[in-house]
Design an enzyme around this catalytic site. Structure first.
Site, PDB file in Angstrom:
ATOM      1  CB  SER A  11       6.203  10.240   0.492  1.00 30.02           C
ATOM      2  OG  SER A  11       5.051  10.338  -0.849  1.00 30.02           O
ATOM      3  CG  HIS A  36       3.476   6.743   2.281  1.00 27.13           C
ATOM      4  ND1 HIS A  36       2.518   6.197   3.071  1.00 27.13           N
ATOM      5  CD2 HIS A  36       3.090   7.641   1.532  1.00 27.13           C
ATOM      6  CE1 HIS A  36       1.442   6.660   2.947  1.00 27.13           C
ATOM      7  NE2 HIS A  36       1.608   7.504   1.596  1.00 27.13           N
ATOM      8  CG  ASP A  38       1.085   8.769  -1.755  1.00 26.83           C
ATOM      9  OD1 ASP A  38       0.335   8.688  -0.839  1.00 26.83           O
ATOM     10  OD2 ASP A  38       2.463   9.585  -1.319  1.00 26.83           O
ATOM     11  CG  MET A  40      -2.491   9.850  -6.299  1.00 24.45           C
ATOM     12  SD  MET A  40      -1.814  11.450  -6.296  1.00 24.45           S
ATOM     13  CE  MET A  40      -0.823  11.515  -5.004  1.00 24.45           C
ATOM     14  CG  HIS A  69      -2.799   7.020   0.841  1.00 23.15           C
ATOM     15  ND1 HIS A  69      -2.532   8.409   0.957  1.00 23.15           N
ATOM     16  CD2 HIS A  69      -4.121   6.812   0.893  1.00 23.15           C
ATOM     17  CE1 HIS A  69      -3.379   8.759   1.144  1.00 23.15           C
ATOM     18  NE2 HIS A  69      -4.617   8.016   0.903  1.00 23.15           N
ATOM     19  CG  MET A  71      -5.113   9.003  -2.300  1.00 24.19           C
ATOM     20  SD  MET A  71      -3.771  10.275  -2.474  1.00 24.19           S
ATOM     21  CE  MET A  71      -2.480   9.280  -2.147  1.00 24.19           C
ATOM     22  CG  MET A 140      -5.387  12.342   3.559  1.00 29.89           C
ATOM     23  SD  MET A 140      -3.541  11.616   3.272  1.00 29.89           S
ATOM     24  CE  MET A 140      -2.889  12.991   1.907  1.00 29.89           C
ATOM     25  CG  ASP A 178       0.962  11.548   3.225  1.00 32.37           C
ATOM     26  OD1 ASP A 178       1.787  12.317   2.883  1.00 32.37           O
ATOM     27  OD2 ASP A 178       0.645  10.617   2.457  1.00 32.37           O
TER      28      ASP A 178
END
Length: 223
Positions: A11, A36, A38, A40, A69, A71, A140, A178
């Site tokens: 990540s 990976h 993330d 957000m 991913h 979010m 998650m 994750d």
């Protein structure tokens, strides 16, 4: 299709953002299987991270798949931008119920893989109608929004139930986990059926990145 073997996805949220390109190269050389990322927005989760431009800026550092991913409160507005930036797999949250069917269609129309993520309190059953349309499911194991949280043990039952659903439906859907992944929890999730492990501090918190990735892969494989 995603390979049904243990894959490690470092990540980048846990990396040094001041030299993120170098950090990508380091985990690639250390044996990572995916990168990976993330994303957000400060609305769906209470934090802000990266956008398409940052992802585009590191795409040239590796040919490994970018596992993105989202979010986001309105992911459909940004899917094309993330695909154009270099995403190979885009995972969105099932909690966006009113938007969800069209989101999956939008991702698949761009010829990238699609995944579903579930918050810790979201039941596994809500994923079942979509299993024939997706490539990955991500239960998650922490509340999304921040790195460095402890693994939630109730995730193990969700992984096991997802594995049973996937086997019953006879679909090729990988299970990714994750949150709070380390040597001990890697063994637990591997035993339950997870094949993609996202890890941040367990990798970037070590000087020996190759050893950290190898340890996680071996733990999950032997679990």
């Amino acid at each position: 299709m995603l390979e049904q073997k243990i894959m490690i996805a470092p990540s980048m949220l846990a990396s040094d953002f001041s030299r993120i390109g170098e950090e990508v190269c380091r985990v690639v050389e250390a044996g990572a299987d995916l990168i990976h990322l993330d994303v957000m927005d400060g609305h769906f989760v209470p934090n802000l991270t990266m956008g398409p431009q940052l992802i585009k800026s590191i795409r040239s550092y590796t040919d490994l798949p970018f596992d993105v991913h989202l979010m986001l409160a309105e992911p459909q507005a940004y899917i094309d931008a993330f695909v154009d930036a270099g995403a190979d797999l885009i995972t969105v949250h099932i909690e966006l119920e009113d938007q969800f069917p069209t989101i999956i269609d939008q991702i698949k129309s761009r010829n990238v893989k699609a995944g579903i993520a579930l918050r810790p309190k979201t039941p596994v059953a809500v994923v079942e109608p979509y299993l024939g349309d997706i490539d990955l499911v991500l239960p998650m194991s922490v509340e999304p929004g921040f790195g460095g949280q402890s693994f939630r043990m109730d995730t193990l039952d969700k992984i096991d139930r997802l594995r049973q659903l996937i086997q019953t439906r006879k679909v090729n859907v990988a299970i990714e986990v994750d949150g709070g992944i380390n040597q001990e929890t890697a063994a637990l999730v591997g035993r339950c059926g997870a094949t993609i492990l996202v890890a941040g501090t367990a990798i970037f918190g070590r000087d020996d990145l190759r050893g950290a990735i190898r340890t996680l892969r071996q733990a999950a494989s032997s679990g």
